[in-house]
Write a protein that holds these residues in place. Structure first.
Motif, PDB file in Angstrom:
ATOM      1  N   ASP A  29      -9.417 -11.001   3.178  1.00  0.00           N
ATOM      2  CA  ASP A  29     -10.394 -10.300   2.346  1.00  0.00           C
ATOM      3  C   ASP A  29     -10.058 -10.300   0.965  1.00  0.00           C
ATOM      4  OD1 ASP A  29      -8.275  -8.939   2.970  1.00  0.00           O
ATOM      5  OD2 ASP A  29      -9.053  -6.913   2.425  1.00  0.00           O
ATOM      6  N   PHE A  30     -10.687  -9.984   0.125  1.00  0.00           N
ATOM      7  CA  PHE A  30     -10.436  -9.986  -1.434  1.00  0.00           C
ATOM      8  C   PHE A  30     -11.093  -8.990  -2.275  1.00  0.00           C
ATOM      9  CE2 PHE A  30     -12.567 -11.487  -5.241  1.00  0.00           C
ATOM     10  CZ  PHE A  30     -11.402 -11.860  -6.067  1.00  0.00           C
ATOM     11  N   ASN A  31     -10.513  -8.587  -3.205  1.00  0.00           N
ATOM     12  CA  ASN A  31     -11.310  -7.448  -4.179  1.00  0.00           C
ATOM     13  C   ASN A  31     -10.795  -7.806  -5.677  1.00  0.00           C
ATOM     14  OD1 ASN A  31      -8.984  -5.558  -5.209  1.00  0.00           O
ATOM     15  ND2 ASN A  31      -8.943  -5.571  -2.840  1.00  0.00           N
ATOM     16  N   PHE A  32     -11.592  -7.584  -6.590  1.00  0.00           N
ATOM     17  CA  PHE A  32     -11.643  -7.871  -7.920  1.00  0.00           C
ATOM     18  C   PHE A  32     -11.873  -6.528  -8.770  1.00  0.00           C
ATOM     19  CE2 PHE A  32     -13.458  -9.077 -11.868  1.00  0.00           C
ATOM     20  CZ  PHE A  32     -12.079  -9.387 -12.818  1.00  0.00           C
ATOM     21  N   CYS A  33     -11.124  -6.068  -9.532  1.00  0.00           N
ATOM     22  CA  CYS A  33     -11.454  -4.745 -10.180  1.00  0.00           C
ATOM     23  C   CYS A  33     -11.167  -4.983 -11.974  1.00  0.00           C
ATOM     24  CB  CYS A  33     -10.641  -3.544  -9.817  1.00  0.00           C
ATOM     25  SG  CYS A  33     -11.468  -3.296  -8.043  1.00  0.00           S
ATOM     26  N   GLY A  34     -11.881  -4.332 -12.607  1.00  0.00           N
ATOM     27  CA  GLY A  34     -11.794  -4.269 -14.033  1.00  0.00           C
ATOM     28  C   GLY A  34     -12.794  -3.343 -14.891  1.00  0.00           C
ATOM     29  N   VAL A  35     -12.474  -3.306 -16.168  1.00  0.00           N
ATOM     30  CA  VAL A  35     -13.371  -2.470 -16.881  1.00  0.00           C
ATOM     31  C   VAL A  35     -14.305  -3.358 -17.762  1.00  0.00           C
ATOM     32  CG1 VAL A  35     -13.592  -0.651 -18.674  1.00  0.00           C
ATOM     33  CG2 VAL A  35     -11.700  -0.718 -16.950  1.00  0.00           C
ATOM     34  N   CYS A  95     -15.858  -3.130  -9.592  1.00  0.00           N
ATOM     35  CA  CYS A  95     -15.129  -3.616  -8.487  1.00  0.00           C
ATOM     36  C   CYS A  95     -16.026  -4.381  -7.387  1.00  0.00           C
ATOM     37  CB  CYS A  95     -14.273  -2.632  -7.384  1.00  0.00           C
ATOM     38  SG  CYS A  95     -12.740  -1.948  -8.347  1.00  0.00           S
ATOM     39  N   LEU A  96     -15.454  -5.602  -7.050  1.00  0.00           N
ATOM     40  CA  LEU A  96     -16.206  -6.407  -6.303  1.00  0.00           C
ATOM     41  C   LEU A  96     -15.344  -6.751  -5.022  1.00  0.00           C
ATOM     42  CD1 LEU A  96     -18.517  -8.219  -6.187  1.00  0.00           C
ATOM     43  CD2 LEU A  96     -17.012 -10.276  -6.907  1.00  0.00           C
ATOM     44  N   TYR A  97     -16.032  -6.299  -3.768  1.00  0.00           N
ATOM     45  CA  TYR A  97     -15.349  -6.646  -2.736  1.00  0.00           C
ATOM     46  C   TYR A  97     -15.963  -7.685  -1.619  1.00  0.00           C
ATOM     47  CZ  TYR A  97     -13.662  -1.899  -3.893  1.00  0.00           C
ATOM     48  OH  TYR A  97     -13.159  -0.840  -4.682  1.00  0.00           O
ATOM     49  N   TRP A  98     -15.024  -8.542  -1.089  1.00  0.00           N
ATOM     50  CA  TRP A  98     -15.570  -9.695  -0.387  1.00  0.00           C
ATOM     51  C   TRP A  98     -14.870  -9.608   1.020  1.00  0.00           C
ATOM     52  CZ3 TRP A  98     -18.912 -12.768   1.527  1.00  0.00           C
ATOM     53  CH2 TRP A  98     -18.474 -13.805   1.995  1.00  0.00           C
ATOM     54  N   GLU A  99     -15.486  -9.767   2.152  1.00  0.00           N
ATOM     55  CA  GLU A  99     -14.916  -9.569   3.605  1.00  0.00           C
ATOM     56  C   GLU A  99     -15.458 -10.845   4.235  1.00  0.00           C
ATOM     57  OE1 GLU A  99     -14.805  -6.104   5.553  1.00  0.00           O
ATOM     58  OE2 GLU A  99     -15.466  -4.898   3.859  1.00  0.00           O
ATOM     59  N   PRO A 100     -14.756 -12.004   4.357  1.00  0.00           N
ATOM     60  CA  PRO A 100     -15.514 -13.366   4.715  1.00  0.00           C
ATOM     61  C   PRO A 100     -15.652 -13.003   6.187  1.00  0.00           C
ATOM     62  CG  PRO A 100     -12.873 -13.462   4.410  1.00  0.00           C
ATOM     63  CD  PRO A 100     -13.535 -12.137   3.823  1.00  0.00           C
ATOM     64  N   LEU A 101     -14.907 -12.396   7.077  1.00  0.00           N
ATOM     65  CA  LEU A 101     -15.022 -12.236   8.538  1.00  0.00           C
ATOM     66  C   LEU A 101     -16.553 -11.652   8.934  1.00  0.00           C
ATOM     67  CD1 LEU A 101     -11.749 -11.332   9.735  1.00  0.00           C
ATOM     68  CD2 LEU A 101     -12.780 -13.494   9.594  1.00  0.00           C
ATOM     69  N   LEU A 102     -17.119 -10.923   7.857  1.00  0.00           N
ATOM     70  CA  LEU A 102     -18.356 -10.144   8.071  1.00  0.00           C
ATOM     71  C   LEU A 102     -19.332 -11.026   6.992  1.00  0.00           C
ATOM     72  CD1 LEU A 102     -17.187  -6.568   7.915  1.00  0.00           C
ATOM     73  CD2 LEU A 102     -17.824  -8.028   9.922  1.00  0.00           C
ATOM     74  N   ASP A 103     -19.056 -11.653   6.357  1.00  0.00           N
ATOM     75  CA  ASP A 103     -20.181 -12.348   5.369  1.00  0.00           C
ATOM     76  C   ASP A 103     -20.628 -11.254   4.317  1.00  0.00           C
ATOM     77  OD1 ASP A 103     -20.909 -15.014   4.317  1.00  0.00           O
ATOM     78  OD2 ASP A 103     -23.075 -14.357   4.936  1.00  0.00           O
ATOM     79  N   ILE A 147      -7.538  -6.834 -12.350  1.00  0.00           N
ATOM     80  CA  ILE A 147      -6.757  -6.559 -11.303  1.00  0.00           C
ATOM     81  C   ILE A 147      -7.409  -7.446 -10.127  1.00  0.00           C
ATOM     82  CG2 ILE A 147      -5.459  -5.128  -9.791  1.00  0.00           C
ATOM     83  CD1 ILE A 147      -5.426  -3.112 -12.187  1.00  0.00           C
ATOM     84  N   THR A 148      -6.392  -8.143  -9.088  1.00  0.00           N
ATOM     85  CA  THR A 148      -7.007  -8.588  -7.944  1.00  0.00           C
ATOM     86  C   THR A 148      -5.984  -8.431  -6.984  1.00  0.00           C
ATOM     87  OG1 THR A 148      -7.759 -10.562  -6.742  1.00  0.00           O
ATOM     88  CG2 THR A 148      -6.243 -10.902  -8.608  1.00  0.00           C
ATOM     89  N   LYS A 149      -6.459  -7.897  -5.722  1.00  0.00           N
ATOM     90  CA  LYS A 149      -5.426  -7.548  -4.743  1.00  0.00           C
ATOM     91  C   LYS A 149      -4.130  -6.840  -5.157  1.00  0.00           C
ATOM     92  CE  LYS A 149      -6.739  -9.049  -0.620  1.00  0.00           C
ATOM     93  NZ  LYS A 149      -6.484  -8.462   0.655  1.00  0.00           N
ATOM     94  N   ASN A 150      -4.479  -5.671  -6.240  1.00  0.00           N
ATOM     95  CA  ASN A 150      -3.223  -4.867  -6.606  1.00  0.00           C
ATOM     96  C   ASN A 150      -2.323  -5.851  -7.480  1.00  0.00           C
ATOM     97  OD1 ASN A 150      -3.949  -2.496  -5.433  1.00  0.00           O
ATOM     98  ND2 ASN A 150      -3.001  -3.144  -3.433  1.00  0.00           N
ATOM     99  N   ASP A 151      -2.723  -7.130  -7.777  1.00  0.00           N
ATOM    100  CA  ASP A 151      -2.017  -7.980  -8.733  1.00  0.00           C
ATOM    101  C   ASP A 151      -2.798  -7.941 -10.142  1.00  0.00           C
ATOM    102  OD1 ASP A 151       0.050  -8.537  -6.898  1.00  0.00           O
ATOM    103  OD2 ASP A 151      -1.240 -10.216  -5.955  1.00  0.00           O
TER     104      ASP A 151
END
Length: 636
Positions: A29-35, A95-103, A147-151
């Motif tokens: 899975d993947f998430n991307f956050c920002g302002v 924030c953008l959230y992507w879960e590939p197993l669920l498309d 920030i992506t995945k707390n990085d």
């Protein structure tokens, strides 16, 4: 034997692949956050998604937020929508959230959650391992603090961020997970170890396709089981024979089972199991025979209600909205719930704590209206009485402030219900803030009353504060929390009051959001609780002072009667914590008649200051004694 050996070798090989993928830099899975730094005008979201696995880009400028890419297996979307963001703000969290197993692709802008791609069951590869690609130059408008995945990526303002992706056979992963769960007798979910040593649970959906042949008489479909905290969690769908008659263009029914999907939990408390039933390429709104969905779940306490709900994405294709329309709920004990639904959609069970419904709404409304009317008349009468005096004492100026705050409080109580139930939401926000201000002001003046009386009883003369300084404390100080809560936002507005009737009652107050509830408990609950507790301590301290003074002991009953009215003025709010039986009606009566109680107390104090004519000599109630007990040294 040879076939079993081959299956075991495939399983070993598959877990080796999974373990090696777990050692990679990114998880599935993947998430991307920002302002998003933007202008003050209207804002729009531009979505352009297509199937494939080339990557995704996230860009922003003064007025547009754009999401472009090829990461989905089934979802295709190309739309432009307007975003509801306060025009005065120039920065918005996203924030953008992507879960590939669920498309599944979700976007959160400000406080609003949008679903760009609904969850589905994959039949092939999916797009995973999204990694940061080439960066764009700095700009005035764009995305900061990415920030992506707390990085942490960058604190600079950039117009776009691009992410590359890799393809993976997600169907094989989910199939192996399901087979592995069956082989271990469903004692735990199959997981993959990451490079950090933590486990990653895969929320794989399970999909079953049913062919409705000519002799179709109904069919049963059951999800694969997992062990939850205390019981096996399963879901069974009974397809009726009427479904074959309703389907005109297709004979295939697809049942998809989801578990622990965060999308469905947004703003709701539902079961972990969600099932989607569809007929391919066809919409069936009504069935002559209901479809039965049987949920086996953890035990639900009796204090919680259960409602079978469905989610029709056609009403709002961007947000999750559960509705009870078209579904009937049958409880089969603490662990079982049966839903009978006459249409096809997503289905689950909504679990809510049973609210304490307002006892007969009409009776309480009449009591509150009469009490508020009497309190307003009493407060206005007291204000006129005090203003006609040539010179107000410090104590009387405090009574005047209390009367003014209570008069406005009861006036707004009249207006709040009418404005909320006609749907005037913008005015309701201002009324809610005004009602909260007058309530805090009343609490403040109540505290001043406690402090002033306690000071007179223990010290013997008035505090050095002047009336204008009391006014600053009583009227200006409560403005501070109102301004803070208004800046926080999403606190004041319409509140739905649960009643014993089917139709809820609306009032202008604080909303039912997390921030509003926190503000309510920190102000409207904590302050009166503190005042009541302080009043009890002051009452004991005054009683102790009385017992050590001979002059006051002669007038013990007179003093306690006055102090009792002051204490009653505060304890009326403590009854609101006892929400049961007759207490609820007494709370409503005492609180709505506070203005009348204040007027009665002020008149009694004024009467006891006057010299009593015709009192018997040596009587403990003589005017001279009253004057010495209650007349304070105003010149101090």
């Amino acid at each position: 034997m040879e076939s079993r050996t081959t299956d075991n070798l495939r399983a070993v090989l598959f877990f080796i692949i999974l373990f090696s993928s777990g050692l990679s830099e990114n998880d599935l899975d993947f998430n991307f956050c920002g302002v998003w730094r933007h202008g003050k005008g209207s804002l729009r979201l531009n979505v352009n998604l297509s199937t494939g696995c080339r990557g995704i880009s996230f860009s922003a400028n003064e007025s547009y937020l754009s999401i472009d890419g090829q990461v989905t297996a089934l979802c295709q979307r190309s739309e432009v929508i307007h975003l509801k963001v306060p025009e005065s703000e120039e920065e918005t969290q996203l924030c953008l959230y992507w879960e590939p197993l669920l498309d599944q692709l979700k976007l959160q802008v400000g406080g609003k959650r949008l679903t760009l791609c609904w969850p589905a069951s994959l039949q092939g590869p999916c797009c995973t391992d999204l990694s940061v690609g080439a960066s764009t130059p700095e700009a005035r408008y764009g995305i900061i603090d990415a920030i992506t995945k707390n990085d942490f990526i960058s604190h600079k303002t950039r117009t776009a961020y691009k992410f590359d992706a890799c393809a993976m056979d997600c169907k094989a992963l989910c199939d192996q997970e399901r087979q592995g769960s069956t082989q271990v007798n469903m004692t735990e979910d199959i997981v993959v170890m990451s490079s950090a040593g933590r486990t990653i649970e895969h929320n794989c959906p399970y999909s079953s396709e049913v062919e409705m042949k000519e002799d179709f008489r109904g069919h049963k479909v059951t999800s694969w089981t997992t062990k939850s905290a205390s019981a096996e969690s399963t879901c069974t769908v009974y397809l009726p024979a009427a479904l074959k008659q309703a389907a005109k263009n297709s004979s295939k029914v697809v049942c998809t089972f989801f578990k622990n999907n965060s999308l469905f939990q947004d703003g709701h408390r539902i079961l972990n199991d969600v099932v989607r039933v569809i007929v391919k390429n066809e919409v069936i709104p009504h069935l002559s025979q209901p479809m039965r969905i049987f949920f086996h779940h953890d035990a639900i306490p009796e204090t919680y209600s259960r409602k079978c709900v469905s989610w029709d994405t056609r009403r709002d294709p961007w947000q999750v909205s559960w509705l009870v329309d078209g579904c009937e709920t049958r409880q089969k004990g603490a662990n079982y719930t049966e839903c009978l639904c006459n249409h096809l959609a997503y289905f689950t069970v909504l679990v809510q704590r049973e609210p304490s419904p307002v006892r007969p709404l009409l009776a309480l409304t009449v009591i509150t209206s009469l009490g508020c009317a009497m309190s307003m008349i009493s407060c206005v009468t007291l204000i006129i009485f005090l203003c006609r005096k040539s010179k107000l004492s410090k104590e009387q100026s405090i009574h005047l402030g209390s009367a003014v705050s209570l008069a406005f409080l009861h006036l707004l109580l009249f207006l709040t219900g009418d404005n909320a139930n006609v749907g005037n939401e913008s005015v309701c926000t201002w009324l809610g803030a005004g009602l909260h201000y007058t309530l805090l002001s009343s609490f403040t003046w109540m505290g001043i009353e406690f402090f002033h009386t306690f000071w007179l009883a223990n010290v013997g003369f008035n505090p050095s504060l002047m009336p204008r300084e009391w006014n600053v404390v009583g009227f200006v100080l409560p403005v501070a929390p109102i301004i803070i809560l208004a800046r926080v936002g999403d606190v004041y507005g319409m509140k739905e009051v649960e009643t014993s009737d089917d139709d809820p009652y609306l009032m202008c107050w604080m909303k039912q959001t997390h921030k509003a509830m926190l503000a309510h408990y920190c102000t409207s609950v904590t302050i009166p609780a503190t005042l009541v507790f302080s009043g009890i301590l002051m009452l004991f301290a005054v009683c102790r002072e009385i017992h050590t003074t001979d002059e006051w002991r002669q007038n013990l009953m007179a003093f306690l009667s006055i102090w009792g009215l002051i204490f009653l003025f505060g304890t009326t709010w403590s009854l609101t914590f006892l929400d049961f039986g007759p207490i609820f009606f007494r709370t409503c009566i005492f609180n709505s008649f506070q203005g009348f109680t204040l007027m009665l107390r002020c008149y009694m104090l004024d009467w006891m200051r006057r010299p009593a004519s015709g009192s018997a000599p040596g009587s403990p109630s003589t005017g001279a004694t009253r004057e010495h007990m209650l007349q304070v040294q105003e010149e101090s």
